[in-house]
Design an enzyme around this catalytic site. Structure first.
Site, short mmCIF file in Angstrom:
data_model
loop_
_atom_site.label_atom_id
_atom_site.label_comp_id
_atom_site.label_asym_id
_atom_site.label_seq_id
_atom_site.Cartn_x
_atom_site.Cartn_y
_atom_site.Cartn_z
N PRO A 21 0.81 -1.32 -0.16
CA PRO A 21 -0.12 -0.07 0.01
C PRO A 21 0.66 1.11 0.00
CG PRO A 21 -0.66 -1.48 1.76
CD PRO A 21 0.72 -2.12 1.24
N GLN A 76 -6.07 -1.97 2.63
CA GLN A 76 -5.67 -1.85 3.96
C GLN A 76 -6.16 -0.59 4.67
OE1 GLN A 76 -1.88 0.64 4.73
NE2 GLN A 76 -1.02 -1.55 5.24
N CYS A 106 3.20 2.36 9.49
CA CYS A 106 3.34 3.76 9.10
C CYS A 106 3.96 4.53 10.26
CB CYS A 106 2.12 4.33 8.65
SG CYS A 106 2.47 5.99 8.10
N LYS A 145 0.28 -5.35 8.72
CA LYS A 145 1.81 -5.09 8.36
C LYS A 145 2.36 -4.22 9.51
CE LYS A 145 3.75 -2.85 4.32
NZ LYS A 145 4.71 -1.97 4.74
N ASN A 206 9.33 -7.42 3.49
CA ASN A 206 9.14 -6.08 2.58
C ASN A 206 10.21 -5.10 3.06
OD1 ASN A 206 7.18 -3.33 3.31
ND2 ASN A 206 7.66 -3.75 1.48
N GLY A 207 10.70 -4.37 2.00
CA GLY A 207 11.74 -3.33 2.12
C GLY A 207 12.70 -3.44 1.17
N ARG A 231 7.88 0.73 -3.68
CA ARG A 231 8.84 1.82 -4.63
C ARG A 231 9.41 1.05 -5.73
NH1 ARG A 231 12.85 3.87 -1.31
NH2 ARG A 231 12.74 1.87 -0.19
#
Length: 253
Positions: A21, A76, A106, A145, A206-207, A231
């Site tokens: 997201p 989400q 976040c 997440k 993730n990342g 990204r």
């Protein structure tokens, strides 16, 4: 051979590649681009405010608009309220969502001030009530997440991860950075491996996955069941297709 599918309840995600997201980006137009490129196993909406979701109109809201191409699609939700989490889960199930994800990662200051995002990791009991409320309100696949936390504290991370599992989450996605770490810092994929070792439910890494090589390395270090890409897909919409082919051996055009 790397497994080509992750199943959460009735939803089979194949290949096990999720779109992350991203505010202002993972709208219907971008999701359609990725769907046409191929390789993405599960698409995602932007982060949706659970409080505002109560008044969002399916046919007018840019946050809820979708087409038949965008399947499966995870919605989400962002909230600090168990009550709003429950009402959102009910509404999203009625609207035909394929899965629901709770944002506990976040790091934005305005999100943290309202008690949501990564702030939830600092109050495990409250986060547990929120996850439990969403679980009890919907039969959809439920995912969470989160990041690694405020600091590299294995005890706290384990407590939060196990809470997600015990309260009914079907899968967790871990962003391999601390709350305050910039995107330029290398993700700690090996710490995602710790989470994988603690849980029985699937764990997604993730990342900073920008290439096929990054995908291989993230999986090698984490042992995760799949990958979430944000990204990297924004820069290269064909990245999912390349990883699906090279990492998971999918036969794509």
């Amino acid at each position: 051979m790397t497994p080509k599918e992750v199943k959460i309840r009735s939803l089979a995600v194949s290949p096990p590649l999720w779109l992350a997201p991203m505010a202002g980006l993972t709208h219907t137009a971008f999701r359609r681009v990725l769907a046409r490129e191929g390789g993405v196993g599960c698409l995602s909406t932007e982060m949706l405010s659970a409080k505002r979701l109560k008044s969002e109109n399916l046919n007018l809201s840019p946050f809820l608009m979708r087409t038949g191409e965008e399947k499966p699609l995870s919605f989400q939700i962002l909230t600090a309220s168990p009550e709003d989490a429950a009402s959102s889960a009910k509404k999203l199930q009625a609207l035909g969502a394929d899965a629901i994800d709770i944002n506990c990662g976040c790091p934005a200051p305005d999100i943290r001030r309202m008690g949501g995002g990564s702030r939830l990791m600092e109050n495990v009991a409250h986060a547990a009530a929120l996850v439990r409320a969403a679980r009890n309100a919907s039969e959809l696949p439920l995912t969470v997440k989160f990041r690694l936390g405020e600091s590299l504290d294995e005890k706290k991370l384990k407590e939060f991860a196990l809470m997600c599992e015990s309260e009914g989450a079907d899968l967790v996605t871990v962003h391999g950075r601390l709350r305050g770490e910039p995107y330029g810092r290398r993700p700690r994929w090996e710490w995602i491996g710790k989470v994988k070792g603690w849980l029985k439910i699937p764990v997604i890494a993730n990342g900073s996955i920008f290439s096929v090589e990054d995908a291989f390395e993230a999986l090698r270090q984490s042992g995760a069941d799949g990958l979430m890409i944000g990204r990297g897909a924004a820069q290269k919409p064909w990245l999912f297709r390349d990883i699906a082919r090279e990492v998971y051996g999918c036969d794509l055009p």
